[in-house]
Design a protein around this motif. Structure first.
Motif, mmCIF file in Angstrom:
data_model
loop_
_atom_site.group_PDB
_atom_site.id
_atom_site.type_symbol
_atom_site.label_atom_id
_atom_site.label_comp_id
_atom_site.label_asym_id
_atom_site.label_seq_id
_atom_site.Cartn_x
_atom_site.Cartn_y
_atom_site.Cartn_z
ATOM 1 N N ALA A 107 0.811 -1.215 0.196
ATOM 2 C CA ALA A 107 0.132 -0.033 0.041
ATOM 3 C C ALA A 107 1.025 1.177 0.021
ATOM 4 N N ARG A 108 1.816 1.054 0.752
ATOM 5 C CA ARG A 108 2.916 2.467 0.599
ATOM 6 C C ARG A 108 3.690 2.628 -0.453
ATOM 7 N N ARG A 109 3.916 1.237 -1.124
ATOM 8 C CA ARG A 109 4.910 1.368 -2.179
ATOM 9 C C ARG A 109 4.375 1.386 -3.484
ATOM 10 N N GLU A 117 -2.613 -3.027 -12.257
ATOM 11 C CA GLU A 117 -2.217 -4.488 -12.524
ATOM 12 C C GLU A 117 -3.035 -5.192 -11.532
ATOM 13 N N LEU A 118 -3.001 -4.632 -10.209
ATOM 14 C CA LEU A 118 -3.750 -5.314 -9.062
ATOM 15 C C LEU A 118 -5.445 -5.456 -9.337
ATOM 16 N N GLY A 119 -5.694 -4.194 -10.003
ATOM 17 C CA GLY A 119 -7.162 -3.961 -10.246
ATOM 18 C C GLY A 119 -7.530 -4.976 -11.278
ATOM 19 N N GLY A 120 -6.860 -5.282 -12.547
ATOM 20 C CA GLY A 120 -6.987 -6.246 -13.649
ATOM 21 C C GLY A 120 -7.148 -7.574 -12.789
ATOM 22 N N LEU A 121 -6.387 -8.027 -12.054
ATOM 23 C CA LEU A 121 -6.366 -9.235 -11.252
ATOM 24 C C LEU A 121 -7.745 -9.566 -10.359
ATOM 25 N N ILE A 148 1.134 -8.737 -4.907
ATOM 26 C CA ILE A 148 1.473 -7.913 -3.687
ATOM 27 C C ILE A 148 2.885 -7.862 -3.239
ATOM 28 N N HIS A 149 3.243 -9.395 -3.012
ATOM 29 C CA HIS A 149 4.522 -9.771 -2.430
ATOM 30 C C HIS A 149 5.812 -8.921 -3.372
ATOM 31 N N HIS A 150 5.443 -8.785 -4.693
ATOM 32 C CA HIS A 150 6.488 -8.310 -5.669
ATOM 33 C C HIS A 150 6.484 -6.761 -5.215
#
Length: 221
Positions: A107-109, A117-121, A148-150
Motif C-alpha cells: 500500500a505504501r509502495r 495491474e492489481l485492479g485487473g487481477l 502484492i509480494h512483488h
C-alpha cells in the motif's frame, strides 16, 4: 586480456544437480496430491521409474524433509507429510502476520501502474466468482497475492510466505470449495483492494490479516 579479469579461484559453473531436479518433480507430485498425504514413498520404484540411482533420490528426499513436505522415519522409510489441525493453528497466524506486513508495504509502495495491474487481477476474481469457476478464482487469487509480494519488495518475507504456502498445499481440500467461502473470499478481496487503492497501509494490513484468518476458520469449522 587484463590479468585481473580471471583469477585462479574462478571455476566453471556446474550444471544443476540431479537431486534438485528430482526434488522439483517430487514436490510437484506432492502438491498436486498425485502422491497423497501419508503415502509411503517407494524409493526403489521411483529410482527405477526415473532411471537414476537411489543416491540422488535420497538427497532429494532430504531436501523435501527440510521443507516439511515428507517425513523420514528410521527403519520405516519415507512418507508424504500430513498436515493436521494443530499445524494449521501454528501456520495461519504466522501467515497472517507476514501477508499483512506485505500488504501494508505494498500500500505504501504501489505505483499507479501497480494498482492498475492489481485492479485487473481483482476483476478476474470478480468474473471467476460470478461464474463460480473456483479453479480460475484460485489462479487469479494466487497471482494477486504474488503481485502484492512483488510490490512490497521484501524477497525474504516473500520466500517465507512461499515456504508456508507450500506446506499448506498438503491439505486435501482448499477452503474455496467450502460452502459460502467463494463469496466471502471475494468480499474480503474487495475490502483489501479498496485499502490498497487508498494507499492506506494499516487498513491493508488489517484486511489481509482478516482474509487469512477467515481462511483458517473456514478450514477448521
Amino acid at each position: 586480456m587484463n590479468s585481473e579479469t580471471l583469477t585462479p579461484a574462478a571455476e566453471a559453473i556446474a550444471p544443476r544437480a540431479l537431486y534438485i531436479e528430482v526434488a522439483d518433480r517430487l514436490r510437484r507430485l506432492i502438491q498436486s496430491h498425485a502422491m497423497a498425504p501419508g503415502e509411503w514413498i517407494d524409493e526403489q520404484a521411483l529410482a527405477t521409474q526415473y532411471g537414476i540411482s537411489r543416491t540422488p533420490l535420497r538427497e532429494a528426499l532430504k531436501v523435501l524433509a527440510t521443507e516439511g513436505m515428507v517425513v523420514l522415519k528410521p527403519r520405516r522409510g519415507c512418507y508424504v507429510a500430513q498436515i493436521s489441525g494443530g499445524d494449521l493453528e501454528e501456520i495461519y497466524p504466522i501467515m497472517a502476520l507476514l501477508e499483512g506486513e506485505c500488504a501494508a508495504s505494498a500500500a505504501r509502495r504501489a505505483s499507479d501502474a501497480d494498482l492498475a495491474e492489481l485492479g485487473g487481477l481483482h476483476q478476474a476474481l470478480e468474473h471467476s466468482a460470478a461464474a463460480r469457476d473456483i479453479d480460475r478464482f484460485f489462479d487469479a487469487n494466487q497471482r494477486f497475492h504474488l503481485l502484492i509480494h512483488h510490490i512490497a519488495g521484501n524477497r525474504r518475507m516473500a520466500q517465507m510466505i512461499d515456504d508456508l504456502r507450500a506446506v499448506l498445499k498438503l491439505q486435501r481440500h482448499d477452503s474455496l470449495y467450502l460452502e459460502g467461502r467463494l463469496v466471502a473470499s471475494l468480499e474480503e478481496h474487495r475490502v483489501l483492494m479498496a485499502a490498497l487503492q487508498a494507499r492506506d497501509a494499516e487498513a491493508a494490513r488489517r484486511a489481509m490479516q482478516e482474509h487469512i484468518e477467515s481462511s483458517r476458520k473456514a478450514l477448521s469449522s
